[in-house]
Enzyme design. Structure first.
Site, short mmCIF file in Angstrom:
data_model
loop_
_atom_site.label_atom_id
_atom_site.label_comp_id
_atom_site.label_asym_id
_atom_site.label_seq_id
_atom_site.Cartn_x
_atom_site.Cartn_y
_atom_site.Cartn_z
N GLY A 8 74.27 11.93 -7.06
CA GLY A 8 73.34 11.28 -8.01
C GLY A 8 72.04 12.06 -8.12
O GLY A 8 70.96 11.48 -8.29
N LEU A 10 70.72 13.83 -10.34
CA LEU A 10 69.97 13.87 -11.60
C LEU A 10 69.42 12.48 -11.96
O LEU A 10 68.86 12.27 -13.03
CB LEU A 10 70.83 14.43 -12.74
CG LEU A 10 71.45 15.81 -12.46
CD1 LEU A 10 72.10 16.36 -13.72
CD2 LEU A 10 70.42 16.80 -11.95
N GLY A 11 69.58 11.53 -11.05
CA GLY A 11 69.08 10.17 -11.29
C GLY A 11 67.60 10.05 -10.97
O GLY A 11 66.92 11.05 -10.68
N GLN A 12 67.09 8.81 -10.99
CA GLN A 12 65.65 8.60 -10.84
C GLN A 12 65.12 9.14 -9.51
O GLN A 12 64.14 9.87 -9.49
CB GLN A 12 65.30 7.10 -10.96
CG GLN A 12 63.80 6.88 -11.08
CD GLN A 12 63.33 5.50 -10.63
OE1 GLN A 12 64.07 4.74 -10.01
NE2 GLN A 12 62.10 5.16 -10.94
N TYR A 141 75.05 -6.33 -7.40
CA TYR A 141 74.28 -5.25 -6.78
C TYR A 141 73.87 -5.63 -5.35
O TYR A 141 74.00 -4.84 -4.41
CB TYR A 141 73.05 -5.01 -7.65
CG TYR A 141 72.10 -3.91 -7.21
CD1 TYR A 141 72.49 -2.58 -7.25
CD2 TYR A 141 70.80 -4.22 -6.79
CE1 TYR A 141 71.59 -1.57 -6.89
CE2 TYR A 141 69.90 -3.23 -6.44
CZ TYR A 141 70.31 -1.90 -6.48
OH TYR A 141 69.42 -0.91 -6.13
N LYS A 145 74.82 -3.97 -1.80
CA LYS A 145 73.79 -3.44 -0.90
C LYS A 145 73.95 -4.01 0.52
O LYS A 145 73.83 -3.28 1.50
CB LYS A 145 72.39 -3.71 -1.45
CG LYS A 145 72.03 -2.86 -2.65
CD LYS A 145 72.09 -1.37 -2.31
CE LYS A 145 71.78 -0.46 -3.47
NZ LYS A 145 72.07 0.96 -3.20
#
Ligand code: AKB
Length: 315
Positions: A8, A10-12, A141, A145
């Site tokens: 991931g 290129l994610g935030q 979500y 988690k």
């Protein structure tokens, strides 16, 4: 940490984490991976591989090819998107995590993956939420988690994998926008304040959530990964936070810099329900005690920096 694989990337979080790790550990020692390639810095300025985290075989091959000793698993669907695609969210969030943990076990890697304030639910104490408390989230979500925290604990106890993690609050950054989260309003508001002088908030006034500026989040990841393993009691799920505010307080802070800024409310019931199920503020004292966590930015210093950096970016 000598050779690090990031999923991931290129994610935030991943896009900034990749750059920061390359500065510290060397450009060729940080292997960025993501499901697609863009022309972003993380993809261009160092090793990059296309990787779908659901593909265990490719993950293992890439990790072996570069002889990595650390895996940072950032690829995940965020809370609001996960609520619209719960089955896909389970498959991606849990399947990707399982593949990453298995790769770490097979190659004897140190491991990091973020949990979230989303791991708490409506029956969790809402204010100054303790490190160890009730976790019965009501979102897909959140379920992912909590399961992820337990799975990472399991890989440590059962197989001795050096797993570590934090429960991130909403993360605010001027570099890569988040996508599909509940706390995204606290990023969008800055862009809209500069571009249009107004923002329509999908989160209602009076809704408090924890937040953190990205530089503090990156430091938290690196400090935790570099911390003495023997001192970590809560190794996979440290509460970390820098500030807690509601949309009104953030709007008032922005008005100090853009006096004509106007806030309008058009509440999104899905994201509001998620936000209502999360804590108002969490207690990060275990992270401070066990590995010295301390955030540098508060709402006022973050807002000044965000507006300054975004004005340059959006010119
Ligand atoms: C989200 O809103 O889904 C994330 C988070 C708090 O985990 N930013």
């Amino acid at each position: 940490m000598k050779k690090i694989l990031i999923t991931g990337a290129l994610g935030q979080i991943g896009s900034e984490l990749t750059g920061k790790l390359r500065e510290i550990y060397g450009r060729d020692n940080v292997i960025a991976t993501d499901i697609r390639k863009t022309d972003s810095e993380a993809a261009a300025n160092g090793p990059f591989e296309i990787l779908d985290v659901m593909d265990a075989k490719s993950m293992g091959e890439i990790a072996s090819k570069y002889h990595v000793d650390t895996i940072m698993h950032m690829a995940a669907l965020l809370s609001a998107t996960a609520e619209t695609k719960p089955v896909f969210a389970w498959n991606l969030n849990m399947g990707g995590l399982m593949n990453a943990l298995e790769t770490a076990r097979e190659l004897n890697c140190q491991f990091f993956t973020p949990s979230s304030i989303g791991a708490f639910g409506p029956s969790t104490p809402k204010d100054n939420t303790p490190q160890d408390t009730i976790q019965r989230p009501t979102t897909m979500y959140g379920v992912n988690k909590v399961a992820g925290e337990l799975l990472a604990d399991y890989y440590f106890h059962r197989f001795g994998v050096d797993t570590r993690g934090v429960r991130f609050p909403g993360l605010i950054s001027y570099v890569t926008p988040p996508g599909g989260g509940t706390t995204d309003y606290a990023v969008e508001i800055y862009y809209e304040a500069i571009k249009n002088g107004t923002y329509t908030s999908y989160i209602d006034k009076g809704t408090y959530m924890d937040m953190m500026y990205m530089p503090d989040a990156l430091d938290a990841i690196i400090d935790l990964m570099e911390a003495d393993s023997a001192k970590l009691i809560h190794r996979n799920a440290f509460n970390v936070t820098a500030m807690s505010f509601d949309p009104e307080e953030l709007a008032a802070e922005i008005k100090k810099h853009i006096p004509g800024f106007e806030m309008i409310y058009h509440v999104d019931p899905v994201r509001q329900t998620i936000a209502d199920s999360w804590p108002n503020s969490i207690d990060a004292s275990a992270a401070s005690a066990e590995w010295g966590f301390k955030a540098k930015y508060d709402m006022s210093s973050m807002t000044a920096d965000m507006l300054d950096k975004l004005r340059t970016k959006l010119k």
